[in-house]
Scaffold this motif. Structure first.
Motif, PDB file in Angstrom:
ATOM      1  N   ALA A   1      64.335  81.957 -21.735  1.00 41.50           N
ATOM      2  CA  ALA A   1      63.237  81.939 -20.767  1.00 41.50           C
ATOM      3  C   ALA A   1      63.716  82.510 -19.441  1.00 41.50           C
ATOM      4  N   ASP A   2      62.907  83.346 -18.828  1.00 42.88           N
ATOM      5  CA  ASP A   2      63.250  83.953 -17.545  1.00 42.88           C
ATOM      6  C   ASP A   2      63.175  82.876 -16.452  1.00 42.88           C
ATOM      7  N   PRO A   3      64.289  82.629 -15.740  1.00 42.23           N
ATOM      8  CA  PRO A   3      64.281  81.605 -14.685  1.00 42.23           C
ATOM      9  C   PRO A   3      63.221  81.858 -13.617  1.00 42.23           C
ATOM     10  N   SER A   4      62.809  83.125 -13.449  1.00 38.31           N
ATOM     11  CA  SER A   4      61.802  83.446 -12.434  1.00 38.31           C
ATOM     12  C   SER A   4      60.392  83.054 -12.868  1.00 38.31           C
ATOM     13  N   GLY A   5      60.253  82.688 -14.156  1.00 35.05           N
ATOM     14  CA  GLY A   5      58.941  82.286 -14.648  1.00 35.05           C
ATOM     15  C   GLY A   5      58.119  83.400 -15.259  1.00 35.05           C
ATOM     16  N   SER A   6      58.649  84.618 -15.315  1.00 39.52           N
ATOM     17  CA  SER A   6      57.909  85.733 -15.909  1.00 39.52           C
ATOM     18  C   SER A   6      57.893  85.614 -17.431  1.00 39.52           C
ATOM     19  N   ASP A   7      57.086  86.433 -18.076  1.00 38.31           N
ATOM     20  CA  ASP A   7      56.992  86.433 -19.537  1.00 38.31           C
ATOM     21  C   ASP A   7      58.012  87.368 -20.188  1.00 38.31           C
ATOM     22  N   GLN A   8      58.916  87.925 -19.408  1.00 34.70           N
ATOM     23  CA  GLN A   8      59.907  88.852 -19.946  1.00 34.70           C
ATOM     24  C   GLN A   8      60.813  88.152 -20.965  1.00 34.70           C
ATOM     25  N   GLU A   9      61.085  88.824 -22.086  1.00 29.68           N
ATOM     26  CA  GLU A   9      61.991  88.290 -23.099  1.00 29.68           C
ATOM     27  C   GLU A   9      63.415  88.694 -22.743  1.00 29.68           C
ATOM     28  N   LEU A  10      64.250  87.725 -22.420  1.00 27.23           N
ATOM     29  CA  LEU A  10      65.639  87.997 -22.059  1.00 27.23           C
ATOM     30  C   LEU A  10      66.548  87.764 -23.261  1.00 27.23           C
ATOM     31  N   ASN A  11      67.365  88.767 -23.577  1.00 30.59           N
ATOM     32  CA  ASN A  11      68.373  88.645 -24.641  1.00 30.59           C
ATOM     33  C   ASN A  11      67.749  88.187 -25.954  1.00 30.59           C
ATOM     34  N   VAL A  12      66.698  88.860 -26.344  1.00 31.75           N
ATOM     35  CA  VAL A  12      65.951  88.475 -27.541  1.00 31.75           C
ATOM     36  C   VAL A  12      66.745  88.788 -28.810  1.00 31.75           C
ATOM     37  N   ASP A  13      66.624  87.910 -29.806  1.00 34.94           N
ATOM     38  CA  ASP A  13      67.131  88.180 -31.145  1.00 34.94           C
ATOM     39  C   ASP A  13      65.956  88.047 -32.101  1.00 34.94           C
ATOM     40  N   THR A  14      65.933  88.863 -33.154  1.00 38.48           N
ATOM     41  CA  THR A  14      64.817  88.862 -34.099  1.00 38.48           C
ATOM     42  C   THR A  14      65.332  88.658 -35.511  1.00 38.48           C
TER      43      THR A  14
END
Length: 306
Positions: free
Chosen positions: A287-300
């Motif tokens: 989860a982005d600490p800033s609260g945005s919906d950006q996916e950080l370091n995603v794994d699929t």
């Protein structure tokens, strides 16, 4: 195909337990040469600063193999457990899979080439010696990727030894790499070999789905998901996409979870889901600490329920 002469390895490491080095088909800063395989410093949230916990002994015959994969703008190590032939010792067969097989996950890759010769041994001082032929390095890499490739070998060798119960996981594990029986080889034209190496901090993926593995089929609708986050107690966002009849993937489930903070399970996360039959993709990100919906370091991970 020949066998590395055990006398050469015995001469290098006293009291060595030779593990039938076959020729066929996860602490302290590492003592790497100046062309180090350490990851560059990064200020990205959740980028790991330590090595992954060493694997524990398991009864499964599957070999732990580390691959290289991309996450956002960084490159990290990811692990898969692979079925491997049992005619070689656990460390040798894990390294052979790393050098000759393709990862199950198409997002991962390996720069290693299948070597003509490969042998391993373990000393009583928790030193794994790997003796490999020069043809294993027949890839054109830059210095950064060369360093990661060497760490890929270090992680795989130590993981295989620990997983098979061949080394004392309570002590530091080090790896010596020989090329055709000799030290001082310049691996991939960038990394000088010949000194003891340990797992380098910052190499493992920040978010890492352990189970299910890529393209597995789950027999019923009960799906258990496990993984690891390099931020103990860190918040994670997950999404399940379901493949539609036209091949498109549509949102199916979403949620949040928190990685364990306690030392024994540091960074581990688990999910238990009930899914109807179909083909799915799991996406887990910090989860982005800033609260945005950006996916950080995603794994699929892709899997099916049947």
């Amino acid at each position: 195909m020949g066998r590395i002469r055990s006398a050469a390895l015995l001469g290098l490491l006293p009291a060595v337990l030779v593990l039938t080095g076959c020729i066929a088909d996860p602490g302290p800063e590492p003592t790497l040469a100046q062309n180090s395989s350490q990851a560059p410093e990064s200020t990205s949230p959740g980028v790991p600063s330590t090595s992954a916990p060493l694997e524990t002994t398991q009864s499964s015959n599957k070999a732990p193999v580390y691959w290289i994969g991309r996450s956002n703008n960084n490159v990290f190590l990811y692990r898969e457990f692979r079925d491997v032939p049992e005619q070689e010792n656990p460390v040798t067969r894990a390294l052979r899979a790393m050098m000759s097989d393709k990862p199950l996950d198409p997002d991962f890759f390996t720069p290693w080439q299948n070597p003509k010769k490969l042998a391993t041994s373990i000393s009583g001082k928790n030193v794994i010696t790997v003796d490999v032929s020069e043809d294993a390095f027949n890839s054109n890499l830059d210095a950064d990727m060369a360093g990661r490739a060497i760490q890929q070998l270090v992680y795989t060798a130590t993981a295989a030894g620990a997983s098979a119960g061949l080394i004392d996981s309570g002590q530091q594990i080090q790896v010596m790499v020989l090329v055709d029986g000799h030290t001082d080889y310049l691996a991939f034209n960038h990394v000088r070999l010949g000194t003891l190496m340990s797992r380098s901090p910052g190499m493992v993926a920040p978010v890492w789905i352990i189970d299910p593995q890529e393209d597995v089929e789950v027999a019923d609708g009960s799906v258990k998901i496990t993984g690891r986050n390099t931020v103990p107690g860190g918040k994670l966002r997950w999404r399940i996409l379901r493949e539609e009849g036209n091949g498109e993937k549509a949102p199916f489930l979403t949620g949040e979870t928190t990685a364990a903070a306690e030392a024994a399970q540091s960074g581990v996360f688990t999910l238990a889901l009930t899914l109807t039959p179909g083909d799915y993709e799991l996406r887990v990100a910090q989860a982005d600490p800033s609260g945005s919906d950006q996916e950080l370091n995603v794994d699929t991970r892709s899997f099916s329920v049947r």
